[in-house]
Design an enzyme around this catalytic site. Structure first.
Site: not given
Ligand code: FEO
Length: 393
Positions: A24, A78, A80, A82, A144, A163, A190, A223
């Site tokens: 993104h 989370h 989101e 991903d 996040h 995150d 990041y 991640h």
């Molecule tokens: Fe806020 Fe890795 O997603």
């Protein structure tokens, strides 16, 4: 690649996205990972899932360890996509495990996936015994998203931080100490591109975790690489970035139409280095916006240069300022310069843009018509020297 053991009975079962190059708007030249973890105990627990196209990759790794239908609990730290993207598919496959999430997490998962789930919501301090182990939940709103939370495995001293403390890096290696020296740079990029606007909240959360006095052997983010060798290093780095740690560094960020703004930029660069600063020239069409933001994280300030096009700033500068404003790089000082043909406008538009975002802008500016002559180039060098002095206070 196989599932990887973090501690006896706890495995990485996530996925590696080698090919993603844009996350993104953030450039990911070496890809990323979506980390999910499997804890085998009297109750088997899956901590987070992966982006939906990688569902089978995760399922394959889980299947190396247990029949996936033996998963009793899925923790969604989370919502989101991903991290929750494979949740509908794995629920379809394994039945109706308990889905543990925050109250906001439940709202988000209900809205995203519009299917019933066997939810159990948790808040900070709640614990769950899964047999020999106890899991503790720590809400981490805005790290996040508002729903975000951490899960702490007490006996194994592992913080599953989602995150927070992550990095976008794809690798066959799973631990930060195996990719010596690389992870901190990825973590800085990041932080700067994802978490920077949330610095005050991060500082508070880091302080809260430190005060909780929970021993941490590993920080396993969602991640990138797992922090195993002295994980306090990344906590300390977050605290320093959130406090605005900066070196003696200034950036010159610019675009140019016929080379005039670039000549001024080089003149300014000379002045900055004469004052002993580490100075970097960053052309907006040669450097990705997210790499420039990473450079900005530890810079004291930046000089922004644009030629005037149709009475305003160059489009690449508009793109960059839109991106940068959203990240709210507090504590930096900005200077402005530019060139124009018959009518100015770029510097004025950049100033309005930065002031609207409540960023600190030096009152002096440098605007040159057509191309700079020798006198004007000297003026540009002097402008750079003055800005360096201004930044030092
Ligand atoms: Fe806020 Fe890795 O997603």
């Amino acid at each position: 690649m196989e599932a990887v053991e973090l501690k006896p009975g706890i495995y990485w079962v996530g996925a590696i996205d080698w090919n993603i190059r844009d996350f993104h708007g953030y450039s990911t030249p070496v890809g990323t990972t979506y980390n999910a973890f499997l804890i085998l105990d009297e109750k088997n627990v899956l901590v987070d899932t992966v982006k939906s196209p990688f569902y089978l990759e995760m399922l394959g790794r889980i299947s190396e360890m247990i029949d996936p239908s033996r998963i009793d609990i899925i923790i969604s730290n989370h919502v989101e996509a991903d991290h929750s993207g494979s949740l509908p598919q794995i629920l379809e496959r394994i039945g109706n495990p308990t889905v543990i999430t925050s109250a906001r997490g439940q709202k988000g998962l209900e809205k995203y996936y519009q299917r019933p789930m066997n939810f159990k919501t948790v808040k900070t301090g709640d614990t769950l015994s899964i047999g020999r182990r106890t899991l503790t939940f720590i809400e981490a709103p805005m790290l996040h998203w508002p729903d975000s939370m951490f899960t702490y495995a007490k006996e194994d001293r592992i913080l599953f931080s989602n995150d927070a403390f992550g990095q976008h890096v794809a690798s066959c290696l799973r631990f930060e100490d195996e990719l010596e020296g690389e992870a901190m740079g990825h973590a800085a990029k990041y932080y700067a591109n994802i978490l920077w606007p949330l610095a005050p909240i991060i500082l508070k959360k880091v302080d809260e975790v430190v005060k909780m006095g929970i021993p941490i052997d590993m920080i396993a983010p969602s991640h990138g690489l797992i922090w195993r060798r002295d994980p306090s290093r990344i906590i300390q780095a977050y605290a320093e970035w959130s406090q605005g740690r900066a070196g003696k560094k200034i950036l010159v960020i610019y675009d140019t139409m016929w080379g005039s703004t670039e000549s001024i930029a080089k003149g300014i660069l000379k002045g900055l280095t004469q004052e002993g600063f580490e100075a970097k020239l960053l052309h907006l069409r040669s450097n990705h916006r997210s790499d420039i933001i990473e450079e900005m994280l530890e810079a004291k300030g930046a000089l922004l240069g644009s030629p005037t096009l149709n009475n305003g700033m160059f489009p690449t500068m508009g793109d960059f300022l839109t991106y940068m404003r959203g990240l709210r790089p507090k504590g930096k000082i900005f200077g402005l310069f530019g060139s124009h043909g018959w009518g100015a406008g770029a510097v004025k538009e950049m100033r309005e843009n930065l002031e609207k975002a409540k960023l600190e802008v030096w009152e002096k500016e440098l605007e040159i018509q057509y191309a700079p002559d020798q006198t004007e180039l000297k003026k540009a060098t002097e402008f750079g020297r003055e800005f360096a002095k201004k930044v030092l206070g």
